[in-house]
Scaffold this motif. Structure first.
Motif, PDB file in Angstrom:
ATOM      1  N   TYR A  48      20.790 -21.142 -56.871  1.00  0.00           N
ATOM      2  CA  TYR A  48      21.538 -20.667 -55.700  1.00  0.00           C
ATOM      3  C   TYR A  48      23.038 -20.877 -55.886  1.00  0.00           C
ATOM      4  O   TYR A  48      23.847 -20.115 -55.359  1.00  0.00           O
ATOM      5  N   ALA A  52      25.772 -17.900 -55.732  1.00  0.00           N
ATOM      6  CA  ALA A  52      26.989 -17.939 -54.907  1.00  0.00           C
ATOM      7  C   ALA A  52      28.227 -17.630 -55.748  1.00  0.00           C
ATOM      8  O   ALA A  52      29.114 -16.883 -55.317  1.00  0.00           O
ATOM      9  N   SER A 122      20.205 -19.739 -49.387  1.00  0.00           N
ATOM     10  CA  SER A 122      21.351 -18.991 -49.895  1.00  0.00           C
ATOM     11  C   SER A 122      22.529 -19.099 -48.937  1.00  0.00           C
ATOM     12  O   SER A 122      23.681 -19.278 -49.362  1.00  0.00           O
ATOM     13  N   GLN A 126      26.321 -20.480 -49.569  1.00  0.00           N
ATOM     14  CA  GLN A 126      27.505 -19.680 -49.240  1.00  0.00           C
ATOM     15  C   GLN A 126      28.471 -20.484 -48.377  1.00  0.00           C
ATOM     16  O   GLN A 126      29.687 -20.441 -48.605  1.00  0.00           O
ATOM     17  N   HIS A 129      30.132 -23.135 -50.547  1.00  0.00           N
ATOM     18  CA  HIS A 129      31.122 -22.531 -51.437  1.00  0.00           C
ATOM     19  C   HIS A 129      32.358 -22.094 -50.664  1.00  0.00           C
ATOM     20  O   HIS A 129      33.488 -22.213 -51.169  1.00  0.00           O
TER      21      HIS A 129
END
Length: 167
Positions: A48, A52, A122, A126, A129
């Motif tokens: 994952y 990203a 996910s 995100q 990040h």
């Protein structure tokens, strides 16, 4: 002056520190050289995290979960900044590394700890990040080349308290 060398450390070196390393190398454009490591490396990068990064147009080439052992000793690259990214609020142990560099802590919830559907996981990556990118953008605005270690530490500590909701 050589690029400002930054090491991101967490326990597993599979998600947060990897996201930080790749993103700073991408955004730093040679002004920064980022690395990541873990005190107990997972042995693989979380897929994952790779998703990203790829979604943000950031290269995943050469990323690997590795031990912080390669950043100690005579053959280790000299470091300017070491940033731990483990989550103190979750009572997660943060590794400690000794040396002549500026240390700071930028706590982040571990997106790899999220359970549920692939979409939920996910989304957690995100969000992590996005926060990493937000903080790294603040780092990039600092004149690190001319700052004293004390001023740099103070600025980095402030960045570590920033959230995406800050103005």
């Amino acid at each position: 002056m050589h690029p400002c060398r930054v090491l991101f450390i967490c326990t597993g070196n599979s998600a947060r520190s990897i996201l930080s390393e790749a993103t700073l190398n991408h955004l730093g454009q040679g002004r920064f050289e980022a690395f990541s490591a873990g005190s107990q490396p997972a042995g693989r990068v979380n897929p994952y995290a790779l998703e990203a990064l790829a979604g943000a147009g950031i290269s995943c080439e050469g990323l690997a979960s590795k031990s912080w052992d390669q950043f100690v000793g005579d053959l280790a690259p000299p470091l300017d900044i070491v940033i731990t990214v483990c989550d103190n609020a979750a009572s997660e142990p943060c590794p400690v590394l000794f040396g002549n560099f500026v240390r700071t802590h930028w706590g982040l919830r571990d997106p790899a700890a999220v359970t549920g559907t692939p979409d939920a996981i996910s989304a957690a990556f995100q969000r992590a990040h996005a926060l990493i990118t937000y903080r790294l953008t603040a780092l990039l605005r600092l004149p690190v080349e001319t700052m004293t270690p004390q001023a740099l530490k103070l600025a980095l500590d402030g960045i570590g308290t920033m959230s995406n909701d800050d103005d």
